[in-house]
Design a protein around this motif. Structure first.
Motif, mmCIF file in Angstrom:
data_model
loop_
_atom_site.group_PDB
_atom_site.id
_atom_site.type_symbol
_atom_site.label_atom_id
_atom_site.label_comp_id
_atom_site.label_asym_id
_atom_site.label_seq_id
_atom_site.Cartn_x
_atom_site.Cartn_y
_atom_site.Cartn_z
ATOM 1 N N ASP A 56 -13.365 15.978 3.163
ATOM 2 C CA ASP A 56 -14.365 15.613 4.336
ATOM 3 C C ASP A 56 -13.956 15.147 5.436
ATOM 4 O O ASP A 56 -13.778 13.797 5.645
ATOM 5 N N THR A 58 -15.515 14.113 8.074
ATOM 6 C CA THR A 58 -16.118 13.068 8.548
ATOM 7 C C THR A 58 -16.092 11.825 7.591
ATOM 8 O O THR A 58 -16.503 10.655 8.109
ATOM 9 N N ASP A 99 -30.922 14.167 13.152
ATOM 10 C CA ASP A 99 -29.767 13.962 12.120
ATOM 11 C C ASP A 99 -28.777 15.594 12.237
ATOM 12 O O ASP A 99 -27.618 15.398 12.141
ATOM 13 N N ASP A 100 -29.386 16.646 12.877
ATOM 14 C CA ASP A 100 -28.483 17.676 13.050
ATOM 15 C C ASP A 100 -27.373 17.149 14.297
ATOM 16 O O ASP A 100 -26.119 17.617 14.063
ATOM 17 N N ASP A 102 -26.235 14.151 15.009
ATOM 18 C CA ASP A 102 -25.402 13.221 14.243
ATOM 19 C C ASP A 102 -24.419 14.081 13.488
ATOM 20 O O ASP A 102 -23.313 13.392 13.545
ATOM 21 N N ARG A 103 -24.836 15.008 12.828
ATOM 22 C CA ARG A 103 -23.836 15.805 12.017
ATOM 23 C C ARG A 103 -22.852 16.647 12.504
ATOM 24 O O ARG A 103 -21.481 16.653 12.444
ATOM 25 N N ALA A 106 -20.351 14.035 14.214
ATOM 26 C CA ALA A 106 -19.498 13.629 13.319
ATOM 27 C C ALA A 106 -18.253 14.731 12.832
ATOM 28 O O ALA A 106 -17.233 14.251 12.489
ATOM 29 N N ALA A 107 -18.528 15.906 12.842
ATOM 30 C CA ALA A 107 -17.692 16.729 12.423
ATOM 31 C C ALA A 107 -16.791 17.311 13.655
ATOM 32 O O ALA A 107 -15.580 17.285 13.736
ATOM 33 N N HIS A 193 -29.844 26.912 9.126
ATOM 34 C CA HIS A 193 -30.215 26.033 7.953
ATOM 35 C C HIS A 193 -30.308 27.077 6.723
ATOM 36 O O HIS A 193 -31.559 27.069 6.016
#
Length: 252
Positions: A56, A58, A99-100, A102-103, A106-107, A193
């Protein structure tokens, strides 16, 4: 021995197509992704020229430990393809899920940075290598609902250019590949999603790029003579173009 390439996000879409193409071109490929079962299937297909690596991007600690954890014979990575990334949501920024955001950061940003920093010193020490980053026209052209995804790809574009500035005079090359509308991947399904109907609507009535088209662009940049650096490849299907500036008219 043949050159070693490491491809992130290799379990599907662009990453799997790039892994297949590089094996065909004579590379030994480290296929990194979260879904171990998909990597195992890719290994069954391509054989021992492919090394499955559950990872992963992240997970900063796992990425930092990566260079020393690779098996002997696989540690001198000549090509890093930073493909792992995602888009989430199309709501306007004031309705988007934090949270979307942030994801995506992160990636698309942190994961790409950490992978590059982990493998770049070895390339510089050996005075050879190539970092290929997967960007997007969304990093140049804004669109409603693009907010953090577009901003993350703008980071990829500028990070790639600044890497090249740092690496001038070395044998290490950097290329940013920016595909436009591309079908046959999980990109839109993830963005919405898991809503398959919404994802299908993105490609309705179009002939989009394929993952193999993107793999071809990557292979072309890698295959040029070592003194040639392709800074940026922007590719779109013929049905796509750059749009006009947005004008919101009263009463419309």
């Amino acid at each position: 021995m043949s050159r070693v390439a490491l491809v992130t996000g290799a379990s599907a879409g662009f990453g799997a197509a790039i892994a297949r193409r590089l094996v065909r071109d004579g590379y030994r490929v480290i296929a990194a992704a979260r879904r171990a079962e998909r990597l195992a299937a890719l290994h069954d297909e391509l054989g021992d020229a492919l090394l499955p690596l559950p990872l992963d991007v992240t997970d900063a600690a796992a990425v930092a430990a990566l260079p020393g954890s690779l098996p002997p014979g696989w540690r001198e990575v000549d090509v890093l393809v930073n493909n792992a990334g995602l888009a989430l949501g199309m709501e306007p920024a004031y309705q988007a899920r934090l949270d979307d955001w942030d994801r995506m950061v992160a990636a698309n940003v942190s994961g790409l940075m950490h992978m590059t920093r982990a493998l770049l010193p070895g390339m510089v020490e050996r005075n050879r290598g190539h970092v290929v980053n997967l960007g997007s026209p969304a990093g140049s052209y804004p669109y409603p609902g693009g907010h953090v995804y577009g901003a993350s790809k703008a980071f990829v574009r500028q990070f790639s250019l600044n890497l090249k500035a740092d690496l001038a005079g070395t044998g290490v090359r950097v290329t940013n590949v920016e595909p436009g509308l591309a079908g046959g991947t999980e990109f839109s399904l993830v963005r919405f999603h898991g809503d398959a109907d919404k994802a299908a609507q993105v490609y309705a009535g179009t002939q989009p790029l394929t993952a193999d088209d993107v793999a071809e662009a990557v292979a072309w940049a890698l295959g040029l003579p070592p003194h040639v650096n392709v800074n940026r490849i922007k590719l779109m299907p013929t049905c796509q173009g750059s749009g006009p500036f947005l004008v919101k008219r009263q009463g419309a």
